[in-house]
Design a protein around this motif. Structure first.
Motif, PDB file in Angstrom:
ATOM      1  N   ARG A  16       0.610  -1.110   0.104  1.00 46.81           N
ATOM      2  CA  ARG A  16       0.007  -0.299   0.140  1.00 46.81           C
ATOM      3  C   ARG A  16       0.996   0.734  -0.164  1.00 46.81           C
ATOM      4  O   ARG A  16      -0.021   2.588  -0.521  1.00 46.81           O
ATOM      5  CB  ARG A  16      -1.001  -0.198   1.080  1.00 46.81           C
ATOM      6  N   VAL A  17       2.411   0.981   0.445  1.00 48.71           N
ATOM      7  CA  VAL A  17       2.765   2.398   0.491  1.00 48.71           C
ATOM      8  C   VAL A  17       4.375   2.284  -0.897  1.00 48.71           C
ATOM      9  O   VAL A  17       3.875   3.343  -1.520  1.00 48.71           O
ATOM     10  CB  VAL A  17       3.863   1.954   1.554  1.00 48.71           C
ATOM     11  N   ILE A  18       4.344   1.214  -1.753  1.00 54.43           N
ATOM     12  CA  ILE A  18       5.394   1.430  -2.983  1.00 54.43           C
ATOM     13  C   ILE A  18       4.635   1.724  -4.487  1.00 54.43           C
ATOM     14  O   ILE A  18       2.973   1.640  -3.912  1.00 54.43           O
ATOM     15  CB  ILE A  18       6.126  -0.480  -3.283  1.00 54.43           C
ATOM     16  N   ASP A  19       4.662   2.694  -4.807  1.00 52.91           N
ATOM     17  CA  ASP A  19       3.898   3.506  -6.066  1.00 52.91           C
ATOM     18  C   ASP A  19       3.435   2.308  -7.050  1.00 52.91           C
ATOM     19  O   ASP A  19       4.877   1.487  -6.923  1.00 52.91           O
ATOM     20  CB  ASP A  19       5.190   4.363  -6.663  1.00 52.91           C
ATOM     21  N   PRO A  20       2.479   2.367  -6.821  1.00 45.88           N
ATOM     22  CA  PRO A  20       2.123   0.726  -7.703  1.00 45.88           C
ATOM     23  C   PRO A  20       2.435   0.819  -9.434  1.00 45.88           C
ATOM     24  O   PRO A  20       2.673  -0.244  -9.935  1.00 45.88           O
ATOM     25  CB  PRO A  20       0.548   1.945  -8.269  1.00 45.88           C
ATOM     26  N   MET A  21       3.589   1.455  -9.218  1.00 40.37           N
ATOM     27  CA  MET A  21       4.389   1.209 -10.931  1.00 40.37           C
ATOM     28  C   MET A  21       5.584   0.405 -10.590  1.00 40.37           C
ATOM     29  O   MET A  21       5.980  -0.266 -11.440  1.00 40.37           O
ATOM     30  CB  MET A  21       4.546   3.018 -10.767  1.00 40.37           C
ATOM     31  N   PHE A  22       5.603   0.099  -9.375  1.00 42.45           N
ATOM     32  CA  PHE A  22       6.267  -0.479  -8.825  1.00 42.45           C
ATOM     33  C   PHE A  22       6.210  -1.934  -8.691  1.00 42.45           C
ATOM     34  O   PHE A  22       7.361  -3.066  -8.764  1.00 42.45           O
ATOM     35  CB  PHE A  22       7.417  -0.495  -7.917  1.00 42.45           C
ATOM     36  N   LEU A  23       4.653  -2.001  -8.378  1.00 35.97           N
ATOM     37  CA  LEU A  23       4.055  -3.683  -8.453  1.00 35.97           C
ATOM     38  C   LEU A  23       3.231  -4.449  -9.730  1.00 35.97           C
ATOM     39  O   LEU A  23       3.643  -3.706 -10.332  1.00 35.97           O
ATOM     40  CB  LEU A  23       2.736  -2.739  -7.460  1.00 35.97           C
ATOM     41  N   ASP A  24       3.257  -5.517  -9.490  1.00 32.48           N
ATOM     42  CA  ASP A  24       3.015  -6.622 -10.237  1.00 32.48           C
ATOM     43  C   ASP A  24       2.871  -6.183 -11.352  1.00 32.48           C
ATOM     44  O   ASP A  24       2.554  -5.965 -12.238  1.00 32.48           O
ATOM     45  CB  ASP A  24       0.538  -6.148 -10.169  1.00 32.48           C
ATOM     46  N   THR A  25       4.649  -6.045 -11.176  1.00 31.12           N
ATOM     47  CA  THR A  25       5.028  -6.513 -12.972  1.00 31.12           C
ATOM     48  C   THR A  25       4.891  -7.676 -13.431  1.00 31.12           C
ATOM     49  O   THR A  25       4.167  -8.701 -13.261  1.00 31.12           O
ATOM     50  CB  THR A  25       6.280  -6.231 -12.338  1.00 31.12           C
ATOM     51  N   PRO A  26       5.445  -7.832 -14.703  1.00 31.77           N
ATOM     52  CA  PRO A  26       5.377  -8.402 -15.696  1.00 31.77           C
ATOM     53  C   PRO A  26       5.693  -9.838 -15.566  1.00 31.77           C
ATOM     54  O   PRO A  26       7.230 -10.250 -15.129  1.00 31.77           O
ATOM     55  CB  PRO A  26       6.093  -8.347 -17.367  1.00 31.77           C
ATOM     56  N   LEU A  27       4.816 -11.368 -15.438  1.00 36.40           N
ATOM     57  CA  LEU A  27       4.846 -12.354 -15.120  1.00 36.40           C
ATOM     58  C   LEU A  27       4.670 -13.039 -16.249  1.00 36.40           C
ATOM     59  O   LEU A  27       3.858 -13.168 -16.364  1.00 36.40           O
ATOM     60  CB  LEU A  27       5.017 -12.926 -13.920  1.00 36.40           C
ATOM     61  N   PHE A  28       5.640 -13.903 -17.081  1.00 40.16           N
ATOM     62  CA  PHE A  28       5.491 -14.282 -18.358  1.00 40.16           C
ATOM     63  C   PHE A  28       6.001 -15.657 -18.954  1.00 40.16           C
ATOM     64  O   PHE A  28       7.455 -15.710 -18.906  1.00 40.16           O
ATOM     65  CB  PHE A  28       4.775 -13.495 -19.654  1.00 40.16           C
ATOM     66  N   ARG A  29       5.458 -16.356 -19.004  1.00 43.24           N
ATOM     67  CA  ARG A  29       6.374 -17.886 -19.460  1.00 43.24           C
ATOM     68  C   ARG A  29       7.119 -17.540 -21.584  1.00 43.24           C
ATOM     69  O   ARG A  29       6.584 -17.137 -21.908  1.00 43.24           O
ATOM     70  CB  ARG A  29       5.893 -18.825 -20.032  1.00 43.24           C
ATOM     71  N   CYS A  30       8.163 -17.493 -21.099  1.00 46.01           N
ATOM     72  CA  CYS A  30       9.140 -17.488 -22.488  1.00 46.01           C
ATOM     73  C   CYS A  30       9.713 -18.996 -23.294  1.00 46.01           C
ATOM     74  O   CYS A  30      11.260 -19.376 -22.521  1.00 46.01           O
ATOM     75  CB  CYS A  30      10.093 -16.869 -22.134  1.00 46.01           C
ATOM     76  N   ASP A  31       8.875 -18.730 -24.200  1.00 42.86           N
ATOM     77  CA  ASP A  31       9.186 -20.156 -24.547  1.00 42.86           C
ATOM     78  C   ASP A  31      10.378 -20.461 -25.126  1.00 42.86           C
ATOM     79  O   ASP A  31      11.220 -21.362 -25.583  1.00 42.86           O
ATOM     80  CB  ASP A  31       7.689 -21.397 -25.182  1.00 42.86           C
TER      81      ASP A  31
END
Lengths: 320, 320
Positions: A16-31
């Motif tokens: 709740r303190v961290i700027d949302p810009m730094f949160l929920d970053t991409p997580l994706f499978r890279c085949d």
């Protein structure tokens, strides 16, 4: 019950303190990357933000706390990324930030620290010299010394990556984490051990800067006389005892990799994932390259922790 | 009342169908890039996903609809990115996907289309030839022809980028959108004009493939005899009338840029943002480079729409 310096509720609150810009970053499978590595690889990308590394997750907490306390200034030693992140978080909150760095640090990192409005002081010698100088500035000026990995906010910030991984942990078997001072490894490790204990937490450090890994294996602090690696982000020599204690509780393994593997990892991330990364961010791929049987047919997440790299060096490294 | 083929409620609903991996992509201010460009620049990054472009937002909708209808196959013509995206979305839903591409398309894109399990058919000639062949396959086999920009799902998918931009629209003045067939420009443009009408919507196309931009300025379809640009993702020659109609309602401007500016843009995105991008994704930066006065001291968002680039070409382009 997992007892480290970290606490799940505090880590959840940190979001709740961290700027949302730094949160929920991409997580994706890279085949395209997994195929030549012989396993399924997912990328957790921490570079698509204004400081190009995960470090702002922690400095957001530090700067917010300082601001709440009415403090006006802070100083840190930095291999480059912490300084940028503290500069960014501090300037948003009106804090005067001083960063002490080694003259050997990548010029790109130093330029960006200055551009963020931080005062930059350079020292001869390596990161440990910068650490001493930063401590002395903090004493002289009576300001907060921000110490990566030692200060719990830096671990809690990194631990928010763990929360994001834990949400999808049922789909993967192991996570590869670059190991330097240990903030990211203990932070992410704590959350995964608490919420997804089946995921193997593997720390990766260069052979050229092996202090924390050796300490983990021997279960006591082992300092080294020098650090010699292109992975400047993880080139510490003096493990912090409290961080080692935590790492012993949350890491399943700590491995060392060769410089050539780090370079090969950077090249593969460029060729197969289109990502320019700094050497520390290629440690995970390097670990798979050095021990493919260990990862064969498993699903592995590697955290791409930073992309602050001098392009001249980078081009020389990745040149075919 | 804004009347185009697009509808805000349908676009909002689309968010529930598209795999979350493709949604809520990073949006961040990049001062290191803005400084040499003389304005504030924010990046909307559409490359950190398994297909390395925004196109899966649309193919998720297409494939989901086909699957709901019990259809088993689809075919598309593709400059490369649509084919990868349809391959990805189709394979997740058990659809047989055929992609027709020009033999001139970047080898990297073609390799990845094959790797995603799609059947790849190559034709001599350019993208328009591929389009004809795809249409003929669809007729022969009685399967769905997926047409970028013409099919409303491809516009609605791209439009979800607009929803994400609109949330933060109070902070920026203009958005630069690569213009090819027009799915992204009409989709994003529709949402911004509906929810953030103060934001200037500027489309950018290469001088070497100017059909849609010329059509927009003359308010009628202008086809071109050839397309000659490194920005293979936007190299169409026959604007679709219905898409032009929508573009006339939602775009504030459409500009053409030189190849040299596209290359300079790619180089700046690498040097200052650490991003490897395909030429189409550098069109926005190219537009700022060609008209710095227009953007001076404004806050501009540029959508980095793809990173599928042949590295051999890329290295030649960005070499200092």
């Amino acid at each position: 019950m997992l007892k480290t310096r970290l606490d799940l509720d505090r880590i959840r609150t940190a979001r709740r303190v961290i700027d949302p810009m730094f949160l929920d970053t991409p997580l994706f499978r890279c085949d395209a990357l997994g195929r030549p590595l012989g396993c399924a690889v997912s990328i957790k990308l921490e570079t698509a933000n204004p400081v190009r590394s995960f470090k702002a997750r922690g400095t957001e907490l530090v700067a917010s706390r300082l601001s709440d306390q009415g403090r006006a200034a802070a100083v840190c030693a930095s291999a480059g990324n912490l300084g940028q992140a503290l500069g960014w978080s501090g300037s948003r909150r009106g804090l005067d930030v001083t960063v002490v760095a080694s003259r050997q640090a990548p010029a790109a990192k130093l330029d960006r620290i200055r551009a963020l409005g931080a005062e930059l002081e350079l020292v001869d010698g390596d990161f440990e010299m910068a650490r001493e100088r930063a401590a002395s500035i903090a004493r002289q000026r009576g300001i907060r010394l921000v110490e990566d990995s030692r200060d719990i906010e830096t671990c809690e910030g990194a631990a928010t990556i763990g929360l994001e991984l834990a949400r999808q942990a049922s789909s993967f078997d192991a996570v590869l984490i670059a190991l330097g001072g240990g903030a990211m490894a203990t932070g992410v490790g704590h959350v995964l051990k608490a919420l997804a204990p089946g995921v193997e937490v593997i720390c990766v450090q260069p052979h050229g800067a092996p202090a924390m890994t050796r300490s983990w294996h021997q279960r006591r602090v082992i300092a080294t006389d020098s650090a010699d690696t292109i992975a400047d982000g993880v080139a510490g020599r003096y493990p912090i005892p409290a961080v080692l204690d935590d790492l012993l509780k949350v890491a399943d393994d700590a491995v060392l990799v060769q410089e050539a593997s780090i370079i090969a990892g950077m090249r593969m991330l460029l060729e197969h994932a289109g990502l320019v990364v700094e050497p520390s961010a290629a440690l995970g791929v390097a670990a798979i390259l050095e021990d493919p049987d260990r990862f064969a047919d498993r699903h592995v997440v590697t955290i791409i922790c930073g992309s602050n790299v001098d392009l001249n060096n980078y081009h020389q490294w990745v040149r075919p």
